[in-house]
Design a protein around this motif. Structure first.
Motif, short mmCIF file in Angstrom:
data_model
loop_
_atom_site.label_atom_id
_atom_site.label_comp_id
_atom_site.label_asym_id
_atom_site.label_seq_id
_atom_site.Cartn_x
_atom_site.Cartn_y
_atom_site.Cartn_z
N PHE A 1 -9.56 2.39 1.70
CA PHE A 1 -10.00 1.06 2.09
C PHE A 1 -9.96 0.14 0.87
O PHE A 1 -10.40 0.53 -0.21
CB PHE A 1 -11.42 1.11 2.67
N ILE A 2 -9.41 -1.05 1.06
CA ILE A 2 -9.28 -2.01 -0.03
C ILE A 2 -9.89 -3.33 0.43
O ILE A 2 -9.54 -3.83 1.51
CB ILE A 2 -7.81 -2.21 -0.43
N ILE A 3 -10.79 -3.86 -0.40
CA ILE A 3 -11.37 -5.17 -0.13
C ILE A 3 -11.39 -5.97 -1.43
O ILE A 3 -11.38 -5.40 -2.51
CB ILE A 3 -12.80 -5.06 0.45
N LEU B 1 -9.87 -5.95 -6.90
CA LEU B 1 -9.90 -5.27 -5.61
C LEU B 1 -10.77 -4.02 -5.73
O LEU B 1 -10.70 -3.30 -6.72
CB LEU B 1 -8.49 -4.86 -5.17
N VAL B 2 -11.56 -3.78 -4.71
CA VAL B 2 -12.34 -2.55 -4.63
C VAL B 2 -11.53 -1.57 -3.79
O VAL B 2 -11.17 -1.87 -2.66
CB VAL B 2 -13.72 -2.80 -3.99
N VAL B 3 -11.23 -0.42 -4.37
CA VAL B 3 -10.46 0.62 -3.68
C VAL B 3 -11.39 1.80 -3.46
O VAL B 3 -11.94 2.37 -4.40
CB VAL B 3 -9.24 1.06 -4.52
N TYR B 4 -11.58 2.16 -2.19
CA TYR B 4 -12.50 3.23 -1.82
C TYR B 4 -11.75 4.32 -1.07
O TYR B 4 -11.01 4.04 -0.13
CB TYR B 4 -13.63 2.67 -0.94
N PHE B 5 -11.94 5.56 -1.50
CA PHE B 5 -11.34 6.72 -0.84
C PHE B 5 -12.42 7.37 0.00
O PHE B 5 -13.37 7.95 -0.53
CB PHE B 5 -10.79 7.69 -1.89
N ASP B 6 -12.29 7.27 1.31
CA ASP B 6 -13.32 7.74 2.22
C ASP B 6 -13.55 9.24 2.06
O ASP B 6 -12.62 10.04 2.21
CB ASP B 6 -12.93 7.41 3.67
N GLY B 7 -14.79 9.62 1.78
CA GLY B 7 -15.13 11.02 1.53
C GLY B 7 -15.00 11.91 2.73
O GLY B 7 -14.63 13.08 2.61
N LEU C 1 0.84 -1.19 0.00
CA LEU C 1 0.00 0.00 0.00
C LEU C 1 0.88 1.24 0.00
O LEU C 1 1.36 1.67 1.03
CB LEU C 1 -0.92 -0.01 1.23
N SER C 2 1.09 1.76 -1.19
CA SER C 2 1.88 2.98 -1.29
C SER C 2 1.29 3.84 -2.40
O SER C 2 0.68 3.34 -3.34
CB SER C 2 3.35 2.67 -1.58
#
Length: 160
Positions: A101-103, A144-150, A89-90
């Motif tokens: 967040f990555i799932i 992978l689902v990559v989500y950037f928390d708002g 994670l970079s």
């Protein structure tokens, strides 16, 4: 009495002959040993670069964005393999990793694992393929689902 002595002497002679013959057979026996040949397969994995699914622009990420990132992982070796990897994670800027967040995507057979005593973005995340061994020349997709928390991100971002 002579008969008994003769029988005892004959018995002793037979025993000595048997012991001598067995000992001679033991030391003069020859055996042709064939070579034991073991053929090991090769393990070789090829992972093609990340593809962003959908028509999303990942050059200007804003808080609340969500992406599906896909990798094609191919077994180019000669034997079945169990796949696992470590996520690094970079980012190419000073983005705080606590906000990302990555799932694994729900349609794939991948799971993420991070030991309880090593949680947080500064520790490795282990990724395991649970779909069984991957045969030679088979390709498995890692999504992978990559989500950037708002609410946790306050500036624009650039995905590496």
């Amino acid at each position: 009495m002579k008969k008994k002595t003769l029988l005892i002497m004959l018995s002793i002679a037979v025993c000595v002959a048997l012991i001598g013959g067995a000992t001679m057979a033991w030391f003069t026996n020859e055996s042709e040993a064939t070579d034991a040949v073991f053929i090991a397969g090769t393990v070789n994995i090829k992972a093609n670069g990340a593809t962003i699914l959908g028509k999303k622009n990942y050059n200007n990420i804003t808080p609340g964005d969500c992406f599906i990132v896909e990798y094609d992982i191919e077994n180019t070796g000669t034997t079945d393999v169990e796949l696992r990897t470590i996520l690094d994670l970079s980012w190419n800027n000073d983005l705080e990793l606590d906000n990302v967040f990555i799932i694994p995507h729900p349609t794939t057979n991948w799971v993420l694992y991070q030991p309880e005593d090593e949680t947080g973005p500064e520790h490795p995340v282990y990724v395991y393929y649970m779909g069984g061994p991957v045969s030679p020349e088979d390709i498995v997709k890692l999504r992978l689902v990559v989500y950037f928390d708002g609410e946790m991100i306050t500036r624009e971002l650039s995905l590496q």
